[in-house]
Design a protein around this motif. Structure first.
Motif, PDB file in Angstrom:
ATOM      1  N   UNK A  49     -19.007  61.337 -22.909  1.00  0.00           N
ATOM      2  CA  UNK A  49     -19.030  61.048 -21.470  1.00  0.00           C
ATOM      3  C   UNK A  49     -19.599  62.229 -20.689  1.00  0.00           C
ATOM      4  N   UNK A  50     -19.211  63.432 -21.076  1.00  0.00           N
ATOM      5  CA  UNK A  50     -19.725  64.623 -20.391  1.00  0.00           C
ATOM      6  C   UNK A  50     -21.228  64.787 -20.641  1.00  0.00           C
ATOM      7  N   UNK A  51     -21.647  64.432 -21.826  1.00  0.00           N
ATOM      8  CA  UNK A  51     -23.066  64.541 -22.157  1.00  0.00           C
ATOM      9  C   UNK A  51     -23.904  63.584 -21.321  1.00  0.00           C
ATOM     10  N   UNK A  52     -23.523  62.320 -21.261  1.00  0.00           N
ATOM     11  CA  UNK A  52     -24.337  61.365 -20.506  1.00  0.00           C
ATOM     12  C   UNK A  52     -24.182  61.551 -19.002  1.00  0.00           C
ATOM     13  N   UNK A  54     -24.094  64.436 -17.557  1.00  0.00           N
ATOM     14  CA  UNK A  54     -25.079  65.475 -17.272  1.00  0.00           C
ATOM     15  C   UNK A  54     -26.497  64.911 -17.295  1.00  0.00           C
ATOM     16  N   UNK A  55     -26.787  64.077 -18.297  1.00  0.00           N
ATOM     17  CA  UNK A  55     -28.124  63.527 -18.436  1.00  0.00           C
ATOM     18  C   UNK A  55     -28.463  62.532 -17.326  1.00  0.00           C
ATOM     19  N   UNK A  56     -27.458  61.749 -16.878  1.00  0.00           N
ATOM     20  CA  UNK A  56     -27.714  60.720 -15.860  1.00  0.00           C
ATOM     21  C   UNK A  56     -28.142  61.324 -14.536  1.00  0.00           C
ATOM     22  N   UNK A  57     -27.706  62.545 -14.265  1.00  0.00           N
ATOM     23  CA  UNK A  57     -28.078  63.204 -13.018  1.00  0.00           C
ATOM     24  C   UNK A  57     -29.587  63.454 -12.944  1.00  0.00           C
ATOM     25  N   UNK A  58     -30.220  63.547 -14.100  1.00  0.00           N
ATOM     26  CA  UNK A  58     -31.674  63.749 -14.126  1.00  0.00           C
ATOM     27  C   UNK A  58     -32.431  62.434 -13.990  1.00  0.00           C
ATOM     28  N   UNK A  59     -31.692  61.342 -13.870  1.00  0.00           N
ATOM     29  CA  UNK A  59     -32.326  60.016 -13.802  1.00  0.00           C
ATOM     30  C   UNK A  59     -31.894  59.257 -12.554  1.00  0.00           C
ATOM     31  N   UNK A  60     -31.816  59.974 -11.434  1.00  0.00           N
ATOM     32  CA  UNK A  60     -31.665  59.300 -10.156  1.00  0.00           C
ATOM     33  C   UNK A  60     -30.275  59.224  -9.574  1.00  0.00           C
ATOM     34  N   UNK A 278     -28.670  54.165 -18.999  1.00  0.00           N
ATOM     35  CA  UNK A 278     -29.499  53.730 -20.131  1.00  0.00           C
ATOM     36  C   UNK A 278     -30.592  54.761 -20.400  1.00  0.00           C
ATOM     37  N   UNK A 279     -31.195  55.275 -19.341  1.00  0.00           N
ATOM     38  CA  UNK A 279     -32.195  56.330 -19.514  1.00  0.00           C
ATOM     39  C   UNK A 279     -31.574  57.563 -20.155  1.00  0.00           C
ATOM     40  N   UNK A 280     -30.363  57.893 -19.742  1.00  0.00           N
ATOM     41  CA  UNK A 280     -29.666  59.042 -20.329  1.00  0.00           C
ATOM     42  C   UNK A 280     -29.404  58.820 -21.813  1.00  0.00           C
ATOM     43  N   UNK A 296     -23.830  56.542 -32.606  1.00  0.00           N
ATOM     44  CA  UNK A 296     -25.138  55.966 -32.316  1.00  0.00           C
ATOM     45  C   UNK A 296     -25.177  55.493 -30.872  1.00  0.00           C
ATOM     46  N   UNK A 297     -26.112  55.997 -30.046  1.00  0.00           N
ATOM     47  CA  UNK A 297     -26.227  55.473 -28.680  1.00  0.00           C
ATOM     48  C   UNK A 297     -26.482  53.974 -28.713  1.00  0.00           C
ATOM     49  N   UNK A 298     -25.858  53.246 -27.781  1.00  0.00           N
ATOM     50  CA  UNK A 298     -25.990  51.780 -27.802  1.00  0.00           C
ATOM     51  C   UNK A 298     -26.198  51.238 -26.391  1.00  0.00           C
ATOM     52  N   UNK A 299     -27.289  51.632 -25.720  1.00  0.00           N
ATOM     53  CA  UNK A 299     -27.514  51.148 -24.355  1.00  0.00           C
ATOM     54  C   UNK A 299     -27.733  49.644 -24.334  1.00  0.00           C
ATOM     55  N   UNK A 300     -27.177  48.987 -23.317  1.00  0.00           N
ATOM     56  CA  UNK A 300     -27.286  47.541 -23.190  1.00  0.00           C
ATOM     57  C   UNK A 300     -27.456  47.174 -21.717  1.00  0.00           C
ATOM     58  N   UNK A 301     -27.692  45.912 -21.473  1.00  0.00           N
ATOM     59  CA  UNK A 301     -27.599  45.397 -20.114  1.00  0.00           C
ATOM     60  C   UNK A 301     -26.116  45.214 -19.774  1.00  0.00           C
TER      61      UNK A 301
END
Length: 328
Positions: A49-52, A54-60, A278-280, A296-301
Motif C-alpha cells: 500500500x505504501x509503495x503504490x 507513493x507511485x500514484x502521486x506521480x500519476x495525477x 492502475x498506472x502505479x 504479482x500486481x493485478x490491476x483491474x477495472x
C-alpha cells in the motif's frame, strides 16, 4: 438577449457546480488522500500500500498518506472507510479476510461488505502454497501431494495442520483441501501466522497452507518442502512446484487485496482513482518491488474487482459454514 445570456451563465454555473461537487476533492495537486490499511504496519499488505501510494502521486493524484487502523480482524479499519465521506479523500485496502471471509465469520459486522464499498482496482495476488515440515516428510517418504493424501488416507486422524487462527485464510484453505482430498486432518489454530510457522518448523504440526511471501524464506532454507501451489496455474516464483489442481481438479484459492472507496463515491472520482493506481501498478518500479515480495500486481477495472469480491464472498460463505468457525 439578456435572458438568454443569463440562462447560459446560469446553466454553465450549475454544470460547473455539479462537476465540482463530484470531482473537486481530487482536482488539485495539493489534495490529501488517506489510504486506510486495516492491519498493523510491516506486513505485505501495508508495504504494498505504501509503495503504490507513493507511485500514484506521480500519476495525477495529490498526496496519498497510508494510515493503519488495525483491529477486529481488519473490521475496524474497513468500517472507518465505509463511513468516511464519499468524495475520494478516504479510500481503503480490501483483503480476502475483510471483504470475503469476515462477513461469514463474525456474527455481527459493523459494515456490509457487499453494499458499503465501491471497488477501485485489485492490487495484488499472492499464491498460497501447501508446505510440509522437511524432516517429517523425509521420515515418512512424502515428496508429492499425492503421497501426502495417500498417507492421510492410510493413517486416519494422524495428520494435523496449523493456521493463524480459527477462520483465517490458512484455516479455510486447509478445510477446503481436506474436503476436496477426502481426508481428515486436525486443525491447530495459533495466534497469528508467525506462531503457526514456528509450530511447523518445530514439528508440532505436519503441514500448513500459507501465502508464498511468508513461506518463501523457509522454503529457500530447506526447512519446509513446498508440495503444491493453490493457484490455477504454476507460479513462476516456485519453478517445478505443481498446482493442487493437477491432483485435485479445479482446486484454486489464493491471497488477494485491492482498493475500495465508500459506496456513494461518484463514478468519475472512482475512474480517476482507478487510472492513477492502475498506472502505479503497471510501473516497472512497482513490478520489481512486488516481485521481491513474491506478489504479482493485478490491476483491474472497478467492475472486475467488484466481481472478484462477489465470487470470493460466495466461495467463503460455504467454506466458513463447513469449517464451523465463528467469531462472536
Amino acid at each position: 438577449m439578456t435572458t438568454r445570456r443569463h440562462l447560459l451563465h446560469t446553466g454553465a454555473a450549475l454544470t460547473l457546480g455539479s462537476l465540482a461537487g463530484l470531482s473537486a476533492p481530487l482536482a488539485h495537486a495539493n489534495t490529501v488522500i488517506r489510504l486506510v490499511v486495516p492491519y498493523a504496519p510491516g506486513g505485505p499488505l501495508d508495504v504494498s500500500s505504501r509503495l503504490i501510494a507513493e507511485q500514484a502521486q506521480a500519476h495525477g493524484l495529490g498526496t496519498v498518506i497510508v494510515e493503519n487502523k488495525p483491529g477486529a480482524g481488519g473490521n475496524i479499519g474497513s468500517d472507518y472507510v465505509a463511513k468516511a465521506p464519499a468524495d475520494g479523500t478516504v479510500i481503503g485496502l480490501a483483503a480476502v479476510a475483510t471483504h470475503a471471509i469476515n462477513p461469514w465469520l463474525f456474527s455481527k459486522m459493523p459494515f456490509d461488505a457487499a453494499k458499503d464499498f465501491a471497488p477501485i482496482t485489485q492490487v495484488a495476488r499472492v499464491p498460497n502454497v501447501l508446505i510440509v515440515n522437511a524432516d517429517w516428510a523425509k521420515q515418512h517418504g512424502i515428496a508429492t501431494l499425492a503421497q501426502l493424501i495417500a498417507y492421510a488416507k492410510a493413517h486416519p486422524d494422524k495428520l494435523n495442520y496449523g493456521s493463524g487462527g480459527n477462520g483465517s485464510a490458512g484455516h479455510l484453505a486447509g478445510e477446503y483441501f481436506k474436503q476436496r482430498a477426502g481426508i481428515t486432518a486436525t486443525h491447530v489454530p495459533f495466534n497469528g501466522a508467525n506462531p503457526a510457522t514456528l509450530a511447523l518448523l518445530a514439528g508440532q504440526v505436519d503441514f500448513n497452507i500459507d501465502n508464498l511471501a511468508t513461506a518463501a524464506p523457509n522454503i529457500k532454507s530447506g526447512k519446509v518442502i513446498p508440495l503444491a501451489v493453490t493457484t490455477a496455474t504454476p507460479s513462476e516464483m516456485l519453478p517445478g512446484v505443481p498446482t493442487l489442481s493437477a491432483t485435485l481438479k479445479g482446486f484454486e484459492i489464493d491471497t488477494w487485496w485491492g482498493l475500495v472507496a465508500p459506496a456513494a463515491t461518484p463514478a468519475d472520482v472512482i475512474a480517476r482513482l482507478n487510472k492513477a493506481f492502475v498506472a502505479a501498478l503497471n510501473s516497472t518500479h512497482t513490478k520489481a518491488r512486488f516481485a521481491a515480495m513474491l506478489a504479482t500486481p493485478a490491476p483491474t477495472t472497478p467492475q472486475q474487482f467488484g466481481a472478484l469480491m462477489e465470487r470470493e464472498r460466495a466461495r467463503y460463505a460455504q467454506l466458513v459454514k463447513a469449517s464451523g468457525a465463528k467469531v462472536d
